[in-house]
Design an enzyme around this catalytic site. Structure first.
Site, PDB file in Angstrom:
ATOM      1  CE  LYS A  67     -73.108  -2.093  43.948  1.00  0.00           C
ATOM      2  NZ  LYS A  67     -73.831  -0.936  44.513  1.00  0.00           N
ATOM      3  CB  SER A 142     -71.026   1.807  44.093  1.00  0.00           C
ATOM      4  OG  SER A 142     -72.195   1.303  44.686  1.00  0.00           O
ATOM      5  CB  SER A 166     -74.943   2.856  44.567  1.00  0.00           C
ATOM      6  OG  SER A 166     -73.776   3.466  45.042  1.00  0.00           O
TER       7      SER A 166
HETATM    8  N1  GLN Z   1     -71.809   7.775  46.156  1.00  0.00           N
HETATM    9  C1  GLN Z   1     -72.326   7.360  47.417  1.00  0.00           C
HETATM   10  C2  GLN Z   1     -71.231   6.830  48.296  1.00  0.00           C
HETATM   11  O1  GLN Z   1     -70.118   6.814  47.861  1.00  0.00           O
HETATM   12  C3  GLN Z   1     -73.415   6.331  47.238  1.00  0.00           C
HETATM   13  C4  GLN Z   1     -72.918   4.955  47.195  1.00  0.00           C
HETATM   14  C5  GLN Z   1     -74.028   3.935  47.271  1.00  0.00           C
HETATM   15  O2  GLN Z   1     -75.206   4.222  47.098  1.00  0.00           O
HETATM   16  N2  GLN Z   1     -73.627   2.698  47.578  1.00  0.00           N
HETATM   17  O3  GLN Z   1     -71.433   6.456  49.412  1.00  0.00           O
END
Ligand code: GLN
Length: 480
Positions: A67, A142, A166
């Site tokens: 990532k 994400s 994410s």
């Molecule tokens: N959807 C969550 C957020 O927008 C989780 C994102 C993540 O785990 N980086 O913060």
């Protein structure tokens, strides 16, 4: 060293052929922001001691994706933000160095929601990522690019980060395994900070075996991250073979799932008892508070962590500024996308003087309550089972979920981050041409329980691959 995976490409290890095959798929799917399988030859193994040679044997020689908020020396590190577009990392994250030492090879950087903020990879400023099961739908986020890279067969595994879901949510949307380890089990050194007390690096992979092997390699206490913790000695080599002697608590009650997800969840839960697990219905009274607590804490930490992007030392710098204030304003105005700005504002708001009691401290109290709620549950069950997300992969853009709906839908995933416990998303079938998934949680450092249960379910419902993208890497044998 024996390799347990092999490429199906005719040229075997021919990197040009591999590059061409991945680039073809990437044009349709947008998983990678940067892909270069030749660069990995330049990554120098260091002397990190990788304990567990069995794990190293499983990953030696394998290409993997990272990532683009995790540092890999010589590759980009953009966090899918205009703020860091063009930035190259001068060093590698500890997790990457440990994989280097085990002989795995990073081949590219994957798309994400800007700085990890989102649930669809639609907040990326640099590329669009599509779900390999249906390109009109999102990949989740994400870590959407990492999930697609694995699901579309480009790499057998990938690294992602999980702050509130994410890794698990895109894994669920793409039909692969996604492990968020115990908080602190994997060093955060080299992970660009979003919400430091919630997040960590974890694994997305094509099967349970590989998920576990990669986790064993990257798991370690690290002097570069003082929040990292060594796994207690007695749990280091805990048995993780398939077993049904686990007590599974299944989250029941009104969960707000859509019909297809609810039916799939019910069916798998029934199957758990048929397979021999002892299953009890449980409730998590704090569940409804996890989203407000998560977004308060995550925004507060984000506002502090992202203060460093001021256009002075690195990152986007406006062409012209009259004075330092204008420089900083210009950099942040042009560099950050709308979701990131929203969260910085929200975080600054909840932390402003005189109001901490009302928001931030209250969220911390809820966090403690969630921890106790889970600790209480884990007195009577070994593993907790719950959905990952209330809907299957949704459509891109306006036809999908609004940003607010996406946040509400983080209720099943953010709990594990608030409590710091490990959680694994696993594929349990395909419905209407899209993957269905389940989530298992265990007490801190009890990842082995997740693997034990997941191995049983893997036999019952082997992960499927999207019809248009048969894997370029396949399992060549079963390690003894
Ligand atoms: N959807 C969550 C957020 O927008 C989780 C994102 C993540 O785990 N980086 O913060």
């Amino acid at each position: 060293m024996k390799s347990y995976w092999k490429t199906v490409l005719t040229g075997g290890q021919d990197l040009d052929e591999y590059r061409a095959a991945v680039q073809d798929r990437n044009r349709e799917l947008g998983a990678f922001l940067e892909f270069d399988p030749t660069r990995c030859a330049a990554s120098t193994p260091d002397d990190a001691v990788v304990d567990g040679s069995a794990a190293a044997e499983r990953v030696a020689g394998l290409p993997y994706a990272v990532k683009d908020n995790i540092a890999v020396s010589g590759f980009s590190l953009t966090c899918a933000s205009r703020m860091l577009d063009g930035f190259r990392s001068p060093y590698s994250a500890t997790a990457v160095r440990r994989l280097d030492a085990a002989g795995a090879r990073p081949v590219g950087k994957t798309n994400l929601d800007e700085f990890g903020m989102g649930s669809a990879t639609e907040n990326s400023a640099l590329a669009e990522t599509h779900n390999p099961w249906d390109r009109s739908r999102v990949a989740g986020g994400s870590s959407g690019g990492s999930a697609v890279a694995v699901a579309a067969g480009m790499v057998p595994f990938a690294l992602g980060s999980d702050t509130g879901g994410s890794i698990r949510q895109p894994a669920a949307f793409c039909g692969v395994y996604g492990l968020k380890p115990t908080y602190g089990a994997v060093s955060r050194y080299g992970l660009v900070a979003y919400a430091s007390s919630l997040e960590g690096i974890g694994v997305l992979a094509a099967d349970v075996d590989l998920t576990e092997a990669v986790f064993h390699i990257i798991r370690a206490e690290d002097e570069m991250d003082h929040s990292s913790i060594a796994c207690p000695r007695e749990l280091l080599d805990a048995d993780s073979s398939a077993a049904t002697d686990l007590r599974i608590g299944v989250l029941g009650g009104e969960l707000g799932l859509d019909e297809v997800v609810a039916t799939g969840y019910g069916r798998t839960v029934e199957r758990l008892s048929e397979l021999g697990f002892s299953v009890t219905a449980v409730e998590l009274p704090t569940l409804e508070y996890s989203v407000p607590a998560y977004y308060t804490i995550a925004a507060a930490e984000a506002s502090a962590n992202l203060a460093r992007y001021n256009g002075v030392r690195y990152g986007l710098r406006p062409d012209y500024a009259e004075n330092p204030e204008e420089l900083v304003r210009g950099a942040r105005e042009q560099g950050f996308g709308p979701e990131v700005k929203l969260r910085i504002l929200l975080g600054t708001y909840v932390l402003r003087s005189g109001f901490q009691e009302q928001y931030y401290l209250r969220a911390q109290k809820i966090r403690t309550a969630i921890r106790s709620d889970l600790a209480r549950l884990f007195e009577s069950v070994d593993v907790l089972c719950m959905p990952v997300f209330p809907v299957q992969p949704f459509a891109h853009g306006e036809a999908g979920l609004s940003p607010f709906q996406q946040k509400l839908a983080d209720r099943f995933t953010s709990t594990a981050n608030l409590a710091g416990v490990p959680a694994l998303a696993l594929p349990v079938g395909v419905e209407r041409g899209l993957p269905l998934a389940l989530q298992l949680l265990a007490p801190a450092f009890h990842e082995h329980r997740l693997f034990r249960a997941a191995r049983v379910l893997e036999q019952y419902a082997p992960p499927a691959t999207p019809p248009d993208y048969p894997p370029l890497w396949v399992k060549a044998g079963v390690p003894g």
